[in-house]
Design an enzyme around this catalytic site. Structure first.
Site, PDB file in Angstrom:
ATOM      1  N   ASN A 181       0.819  -1.205   0.000  1.00 52.75           N
ATOM      2  CA  ASN A 181       0.000   0.000   0.000  1.00 52.75           C
ATOM      3  C   ASN A 181       0.856   1.259   0.000  1.00 52.75           C
ATOM      4  O   ASN A 181       1.135   1.835  -1.057  1.00 52.75           O
ATOM      5  CB  ASN A 181      -0.953  -0.005   1.205  1.00 52.75           C
ATOM      6  CG  ASN A 181      -2.107   0.968   1.039  1.00 52.75           C
ATOM      7  OD1 ASN A 181      -1.973   2.021   0.445  1.00 52.75           O
ATOM      8  ND2 ASN A 181      -3.269   0.595   1.562  1.00 52.75           N
ATOM      9  N   ASP A 182       1.312   1.688   1.166  1.00 51.83           N
ATOM     10  CA  ASP A 182       2.002   2.979   1.277  1.00 51.83           C
ATOM     11  C   ASP A 182       3.242   3.080   0.395  1.00 51.83           C
ATOM     12  O   ASP A 182       3.565   4.159  -0.102  1.00 51.83           O
ATOM     13  CB  ASP A 182       2.399   3.230   2.733  1.00 51.83           C
ATOM     14  CG  ASP A 182       1.182   3.311   3.655  1.00 51.83           C
ATOM     15  OD1 ASP A 182       0.158   3.859   3.209  1.00 51.83           O
ATOM     16  OD2 ASP A 182       1.270   2.827   4.793  1.00 51.83           O
TER      17      ASP A 182
END
Length: 472
Positions: free
Chosen positions: A399-400
């Site tokens: 994700n990040d």
């Protein structure tokens, strides 16, 4: 054989054990040799333990030589219980829980080192030499901070404590006050004063400091925190070596402390933040918060059959693993899909971000456990230029570390180096939902027109893709 000769041989054995630690650490620099490096370091530890036991057995005492029966019973019970617990934990822990286990081991190491110094201090009848005095106090402080801080970090990773930053009103002032109390107490003892109450105050302040230091730190920064606490553990062990006059503890602790400090700096650089900024806390809203669609656009759902066609007829595919892959225990499933694509002539590589997962090297360990070929694991700087020519970038639970918002000023992750997934010709993200990562912000990659979202558990999604590719 007299004790002096035995002492010389024991110190030589300690040197051999320390050399094994150094060589083992060097071999851990590469995934291909890391397992042998671990075994070599373990062999060095066995040599050091056996040599220490021989030294204790032959050491002259007022009652003759060696420990009494009770002393040896305590040592044997400690080895059996500690070794048994470590063996059981290592063999049964899930790969997703490895960061929590590392934090617990950090806590055990720091706590044990602090107990050594406390026991030594309780036995003092007069102020020790300055060298031992300084080492004793530092051991108590660093070991206690490591113990409590590591327990909090483990609790955050396990979900027993909220992963988001826990900001206590006036918390930073409390932390500074605890640090001041610790420093003042340490200076008082270093001045040659022998005071049990002051030592206990330092111990309590250090334990509370570990808690107040880690609680305000968000889950997004846990990889750096784990690395820093690992460095603290090594430093505490080195201080314990000075307290006991044990060379092998000094060397081993210094190695762990130095390597952990270097790794902490590298991890902080990978997030484009300073270690001080990370330790001040307050970053990351916790994992799992669901958003409709990040970046102001809408996400495009895609089916397994459509993704299978893209993968099967691609020339270059880059797989981006993340914590979602670890949670689903999908490392074997991703390897099976990759092997199937390779049989069709597709060039497959894995893009590894330095802070992907919940601990340093988490993805490397996970994929190595599934016997993914080491040459296919590419670090961020090496793989980023290849996204431009990749036909498909397959993001599995990351994700990040893929969020293009990091390139834009004003974002909480601005400046953080990311994997250039959005440069690929086509992007597929396997994810259970539109949930945010540990940074607590929307991922703009999900609303990129080139991105298709395959909403599924990582293991189930990869299994569906593998079946679909086989059916082509």
């Amino acid at each position: 054989m007299d004790f002096e000769t035995i002492s010389i041989l024991v110190r030589l054995a300690w040197l051999v054990g320390a050399s094994a630690f150094v060589l083992g650490l060097m071999r851990m620099n590469s995934p291909a040799t890391a397992r042998n490096g671990n075994l070599l370091s373990a062999a060095g530890m066995v040599i050091a333990i056996v040599a220490t036991a021989i030294f204790l057995l032959a050491r002259p005492t007022e009652e003759g030589t060696g420990f009494n029966g009770t002393g040896w019973a305590i040592i044997v019970v400690g080895i059996v219980l500690g070794g048994g617990a470590g063996l059981y934990s290592a063999r049964t822990v899930k790969m997703t829980a490895m960061p929590q286990l590392v934090s617990l081991f950090n806590a055990v190491g720091g706590g044990a080192a602090a107990l050594i110094a406390i026991d030594d201090y309780l036995g003092l009848t007069a102020a020790p030499s300055p060298q031992v005095n300084v080492a004793t106090v530092l051991d108590i402080v660093i070991g206690s901070v490591t113990f409590s801080g590591s327990l909090i970090a483990s609790g955050k990773l396990q979900g027993l404590i909220a992963g988001k930053p826990i900001l206590i009103p006036g918390g930073q002032l409390v932390t500074l006050a605890l640090a001041a109390v610790t420093v003042i107490g340490a200076v008082f003892l270093w001045a040659g004063n022998l005071s049990l109450p002051v030592m206990l105050i330092i111990l309590a302040a250090a334990l509370i400091f570990g808690v107040t230091m880690v609680l305000p730190i968000g889950g997004a920064d846990m990889p750096v925190v784990i690395s820093l606490l690992n460095s603290f553990t090594g430093t505490a062990v080195a201080m314990a070596g000075f307290v006991l006059g044990n060379d092998v503890l000094i060397i081993a602790g210094a190695l762990v402390g130095a390597s952990g400090a270097i790794l902490t700096k590298l991890m902080a650089d990978a997030m484009n933040r300073s270690v001080l900024n990370i330790m001040l806390g307050g970053f990351g809203g916790g994992e799992g918060t669901v958003t409709e669609a990040g970046g102001g656009g809408s996400a495009r759902a895609i089916g397994a059959d459509d993704v299978a066609i893209q993968l099967a007829y691609a020339s270059h595919v880059i797989i981006v693993p993340g914590y979602g892959l670890a949670v689903a225990q999908a490392q074997h499933a991703v390897r099976e899909l990759a092997e199937l694509l390779e049989e069709r002539g597709v060039d497959v590589k894995y893009a590894i971000h330095p802070v992907a997962g919940r601990m340093p090297g988490h993805m490397n360990v996970l994929l190595a456990e599934a016997n993914v070929p080491y040459p296919q694991l590419k670090e961020m700087d090496e793989i980023n230029p290849e996204f431009d020519r990749a036909d498909v970038a397959l993001v599995v639970g990351a994700n990040d570390v893929t969020n293009p918002a990091a390139r834009r000023p004003g974002s909480p992750v601005s400046g953080m180096p990311i994997l250039d997934v959005d440069h690929a010709k086509s992007i597929v993200v396997i994810k259970r939902s539109m949930g945010r990562g540990y940074a607590g912000i929307d991922n703009e990659l999900y609303t990129n027109p080139k991105t298709g979202m395959l909403f599924a558990d990582a293991k189930d999604g990869l299994a569906a893709l593998t079946a679909a590719v086989k059916a082509l």
